[in-house]
Design a protein around this motif. Structure first.
Motif, PDB file in Angstrom:
ATOM      1  N   VAL A  13       3.822  -1.001  75.327  1.00  0.00           N
ATOM      2  CA  VAL A  13       3.264  -1.944  74.362  1.00  0.00           C
ATOM      3  C   VAL A  13       2.255  -1.327  73.404  1.00  0.00           C
ATOM      4  O   VAL A  13       2.218  -1.657  72.230  1.00  0.00           O
ATOM      5  CB  VAL A  13       2.602  -3.126  75.117  1.00  0.00           C
ATOM      6  CG1 VAL A  13       1.978  -4.107  74.150  1.00  0.00           C
ATOM      7  CG2 VAL A  13       3.616  -3.820  76.004  1.00  0.00           C
ATOM      8  N   TRP A  14       1.427  -0.444  73.875  1.00  0.00           N
ATOM      9  CA  TRP A  14       0.296   0.029  73.096  1.00  0.00           C
ATOM     10  C   TRP A  14       0.514   1.428  72.524  1.00  0.00           C
ATOM     11  O   TRP A  14      -0.237   2.345  72.795  1.00  0.00           O
ATOM     12  CB  TRP A  14      -0.970  -0.019  73.935  1.00  0.00           C
ATOM     13  CG  TRP A  14      -1.318  -1.401  74.352  1.00  0.00           C
ATOM     14  CD1 TRP A  14      -1.136  -1.939  75.589  1.00  0.00           C
ATOM     15  CD2 TRP A  14      -1.865  -2.434  73.545  1.00  0.00           C
ATOM     16  NE1 TRP A  14      -1.553  -3.238  75.592  1.00  0.00           N
ATOM     17  CE2 TRP A  14      -2.002  -3.570  74.352  1.00  0.00           C
ATOM     18  CE3 TRP A  14      -2.251  -2.506  72.208  1.00  0.00           C
ATOM     19  CZ2 TRP A  14      -2.514  -4.769  73.874  1.00  0.00           C
ATOM     20  CZ3 TRP A  14      -2.762  -3.697  71.731  1.00  0.00           C
ATOM     21  CH2 TRP A  14      -2.893  -4.807  72.547  1.00  0.00           C
ATOM     22  N   GLU A  15       1.524   1.579  71.734  1.00  0.00           N
ATOM     23  CA  GLU A  15       1.765   2.854  71.056  1.00  0.00           C
ATOM     24  C   GLU A  15       0.633   3.105  70.074  1.00  0.00           C
ATOM     25  O   GLU A  15       0.159   2.190  69.399  1.00  0.00           O
ATOM     26  CB  GLU A  15       3.101   2.791  70.319  1.00  0.00           C
ATOM     27  CG  GLU A  15       3.489   4.088  69.676  1.00  0.00           C
ATOM     28  CD  GLU A  15       4.852   4.000  69.018  1.00  0.00           C
ATOM     29  OE1 GLU A  15       4.975   4.525  67.912  1.00  0.00           O
ATOM     30  OE2 GLU A  15       5.755   3.401  69.595  1.00  0.00           O
ATOM     31  N   ALA A  16       0.186   4.329  69.973  1.00  0.00           N
ATOM     32  CA  ALA A  16      -0.894   4.670  69.050  1.00  0.00           C
ATOM     33  C   ALA A  16      -0.465   4.362  67.618  1.00  0.00           C
ATOM     34  O   ALA A  16       0.695   4.548  67.256  1.00  0.00           O
ATOM     35  CB  ALA A  16      -1.257   6.142  69.188  1.00  0.00           C
ATOM     36  N   PRO A  17      -1.404   3.888  66.797  1.00  0.00           N
ATOM     37  CA  PRO A  17      -1.059   3.606  65.404  1.00  0.00           C
ATOM     38  C   PRO A  17      -0.697   4.881  64.652  1.00  0.00           C
ATOM     39  O   PRO A  17      -1.152   5.971  65.001  1.00  0.00           O
ATOM     40  CB  PRO A  17      -2.327   2.966  64.838  1.00  0.00           C
ATOM     41  CG  PRO A  17      -3.414   3.308  65.777  1.00  0.00           C
ATOM     42  CD  PRO A  17      -2.790   3.594  67.100  1.00  0.00           C
ATOM     43  N   ASP A  18       0.103   4.731  63.625  1.00  0.00           N
ATOM     44  CA  ASP A  18       0.527   5.879  62.827  1.00  0.00           C
ATOM     45  C   ASP A  18      -0.655   6.628  62.216  1.00  0.00           C
ATOM     46  O   ASP A  18      -0.574   7.822  61.964  1.00  0.00           O
ATOM     47  CB  ASP A  18       1.465   5.434  61.704  1.00  0.00           C
ATOM     48  CG  ASP A  18       2.795   4.922  62.237  1.00  0.00           C
ATOM     49  OD1 ASP A  18       3.171   5.289  63.374  1.00  0.00           O
ATOM     50  OD2 ASP A  18       3.449   4.140  61.531  1.00  0.00           O
ATOM     51  N   THR A  19      -1.743   5.921  61.962  1.00  0.00           N
ATOM     52  CA  THR A  19      -2.906   6.539  61.317  1.00  0.00           C
ATOM     53  C   THR A  19      -3.850   7.227  62.291  1.00  0.00           C
ATOM     54  O   THR A  19      -4.824   7.833  61.868  1.00  0.00           O
ATOM     55  CB  THR A  19      -3.701   5.474  60.546  1.00  0.00           C
ATOM     56  OG1 THR A  19      -4.077   4.434  61.456  1.00  0.00           O
ATOM     57  CG2 THR A  19      -2.874   4.895  59.404  1.00  0.00           C
ATOM     58  N   ALA A  20      -3.579   7.135  63.586  1.00  0.00           N
ATOM     59  CA  ALA A  20      -4.464   7.758  64.585  1.00  0.00           C
ATOM     60  C   ALA A  20      -4.430   9.276  64.431  1.00  0.00           C
ATOM     61  O   ALA A  20      -3.364   9.886  64.462  1.00  0.00           O
ATOM     62  CB  ALA A  20      -4.041   7.367  65.989  1.00  0.00           C
ATOM     63  N   PRO A  21      -5.603   9.895  64.277  1.00  0.00           N
ATOM     64  CA  PRO A  21      -5.627  11.352  64.102  1.00  0.00           C
ATOM     65  C   PRO A  21      -5.161  12.110  65.331  1.00  0.00           C
ATOM     66  O   PRO A  21      -4.717  13.253  65.222  1.00  0.00           O
ATOM     67  CB  PRO A  21      -7.094  11.655  63.780  1.00  0.00           C
ATOM     68  CG  PRO A  21      -7.855  10.482  64.290  1.00  0.00           C
ATOM     69  CD  PRO A  21      -6.931   9.302  64.234  1.00  0.00           C
ATOM     70  N   TYR A  34      -7.582  -0.303  70.354  1.00  0.00           N
ATOM     71  CA  TYR A  34      -7.135  -1.008  69.163  1.00  0.00           C
ATOM     72  C   TYR A  34      -8.227  -1.926  68.632  1.00  0.00           C
ATOM     73  O   TYR A  34      -8.502  -1.978  67.435  1.00  0.00           O
ATOM     74  CB  TYR A  34      -5.889  -1.858  69.461  1.00  0.00           C
ATOM     75  CG  TYR A  34      -4.602  -1.147  69.171  1.00  0.00           C
ATOM     76  CD1 TYR A  34      -4.103  -1.080  67.886  1.00  0.00           C
ATOM     77  CD2 TYR A  34      -3.881  -0.545  70.187  1.00  0.00           C
ATOM     78  CE1 TYR A  34      -2.915  -0.436  67.616  1.00  0.00           C
ATOM     79  CE2 TYR A  34      -2.687   0.106  69.926  1.00  0.00           C
ATOM     80  CZ  TYR A  34      -2.204   0.159  68.646  1.00  0.00           C
ATOM     81  OH  TYR A  34      -1.036   0.798  68.375  1.00  0.00           O
ATOM     82  N   LEU A  35      -8.862  -2.668  69.526  1.00  0.00           N
ATOM     83  CA  LEU A  35      -9.903  -3.603  69.102  1.00  0.00           C
ATOM     84  C   LEU A  35     -11.066  -2.868  68.441  1.00  0.00           C
ATOM     85  O   LEU A  35     -11.587  -3.320  67.412  1.00  0.00           O
ATOM     86  CB  LEU A  35     -10.387  -4.432  70.294  1.00  0.00           C
ATOM     87  CG  LEU A  35      -9.336  -5.370  70.879  1.00  0.00           C
ATOM     88  CD1 LEU A  35      -9.879  -6.060  72.126  1.00  0.00           C
ATOM     89  CD2 LEU A  35      -8.882  -6.399  69.853  1.00  0.00           C
ATOM     90  N   ARG A  36     -11.471  -1.726  68.992  1.00  0.00           N
ATOM     91  CA  ARG A  36     -12.548  -0.950  68.372  1.00  0.00           C
ATOM     92  C   ARG A  36     -12.113  -0.442  66.996  1.00  0.00           C
ATOM     93  O   ARG A  36     -12.896  -0.472  66.044  1.00  0.00           O
ATOM     94  CB  ARG A  36     -12.952   0.212  69.266  1.00  0.00           C
ATOM     95  CG  ARG A  36     -13.841  -0.199  70.426  1.00  0.00           C
ATOM     96  CD  ARG A  36     -14.452   1.015  71.134  1.00  0.00           C
ATOM     97  NE  ARG A  36     -13.466   1.854  71.779  1.00  0.00           N
ATOM     98  CZ  ARG A  36     -13.002   1.655  73.015  1.00  0.00           C
ATOM     99  NH1 ARG A  36     -13.434   0.643  73.716  1.00  0.00           N
ATOM    100  NH2 ARG A  36     -12.108   2.461  73.529  1.00  0.00           N
ATOM    101  N   ALA A  37     -10.887   0.031  66.887  1.00  0.00           N
ATOM    102  CA  ALA A  37     -10.394   0.538  65.601  1.00  0.00           C
ATOM    103  C   ALA A  37     -10.341  -0.578  64.563  1.00  0.00           C
ATOM    104  O   ALA A  37     -10.764  -0.402  63.413  1.00  0.00           O
ATOM    105  CB  ALA A  37      -9.020   1.177  65.777  1.00  0.00           C
ATOM    106  N   ILE A  38      -9.849  -1.731  64.957  1.00  0.00           N
ATOM    107  CA  ILE A  38      -9.766  -2.874  64.040  1.00  0.00           C
ATOM    108  C   ILE A  38     -11.160  -3.324  63.627  1.00  0.00           C
ATOM    109  O   ILE A  38     -11.418  -3.594  62.450  1.00  0.00           O
ATOM    110  CB  ILE A  38      -8.970  -4.029  64.672  1.00  0.00           C
ATOM    111  CG1 ILE A  38      -7.491  -3.628  64.788  1.00  0.00           C
ATOM    112  CG2 ILE A  38      -9.110  -5.316  63.863  1.00  0.00           C
ATOM    113  CD1 ILE A  38      -6.665  -4.562  65.661  1.00  0.00           C
ATOM    114  N   TYR A  39     -12.077  -3.399  64.588  1.00  0.00           N
ATOM    115  CA  TYR A  39     -13.447  -3.793  64.266  1.00  0.00           C
ATOM    116  C   TYR A  39     -14.055  -2.839  63.234  1.00  0.00           C
ATOM    117  O   TYR A  39     -14.684  -3.268  62.268  1.00  0.00           O
ATOM    118  CB  TYR A  39     -14.321  -3.822  65.525  1.00  0.00           C
ATOM    119  CG  TYR A  39     -15.762  -4.109  65.194  1.00  0.00           C
ATOM    120  CD1 TYR A  39     -16.190  -5.417  64.972  1.00  0.00           C
ATOM    121  CD2 TYR A  39     -16.686  -3.077  65.069  1.00  0.00           C
ATOM    122  CE1 TYR A  39     -17.509  -5.681  64.641  1.00  0.00           C
ATOM    123  CE2 TYR A  39     -18.001  -3.335  64.734  1.00  0.00           C
ATOM    124  CZ  TYR A  39     -18.408  -4.634  64.529  1.00  0.00           C
ATOM    125  OH  TYR A  39     -19.705  -4.891  64.190  1.00  0.00           O
TER     126      TYR A  39
END
Length: 93
Positions: A13-21, A34-39
Motif C-alpha cells: 500500500v505505501w509505495e514511496a512517492p515518485d518525488t522521494a529523494p 506520508y503524513l509528515r511529507a504532506i504536512y
C-alpha cells in the motif's frame, strides 16, 4: 493464503512517492512518513500563499501613486517580510 503482516501491507500500500529523494534505497514508506511529507508541503504552500497575498496587496496599493519601480519593489519586499517569517525564492524554476 499468505499471512498479512505489517510489512506486507506496507509494501502493498505505501509505495514511496515518485518525488522521494531516497526512493531507490527506500521504496516503501510508513503512513506517518506520508503524513509528515504532506504536512511539510502544506506548510510551504501556506507560506507561499501568504507571501503572494502580501505582494499583491502591496502592488495594488502602489497603483496610481506614480511610484517608481525601486519603490514598488521595496514596498512589496517589506510587505512579504511583515507577512511571513521566511520566503524561499528559486529563480531557476
Amino acid at each position: 493464503m499468505a499471512e498479512l503482516t505489517k510489512k506486507a501491507v506496507q509494501e502493498a500500500v505505501w509505495e514511496a512517492p515518485d518525488t522521494a529523494p531516497d526512493r531507490k534505497t527506500r521504496p516503501t514508506w510508513w503512513a506517518a512518513s506520508y503524513l509528515r511529507a504532506i504536512y511539510g508541503q502544506v506548510a510551504t504552500l501556506q507560506r507561499t500563499v501568504t507571501a503572494q497575498t502580501a505582494a499583491i496587496t502591496a502592488l495594488a496599493g502602489q497603483v496610481g501613486k506614480g511610484a517608481d519601480t525601486a519603490t514598488a519593489v521595496a514596498v512589496v519586499q517589506q510587505a512579504i517580510r511583515d507577512a511571513v517569517v521566511k520566503v524561499d525564492v528559486d529563480i531557476n524554476t
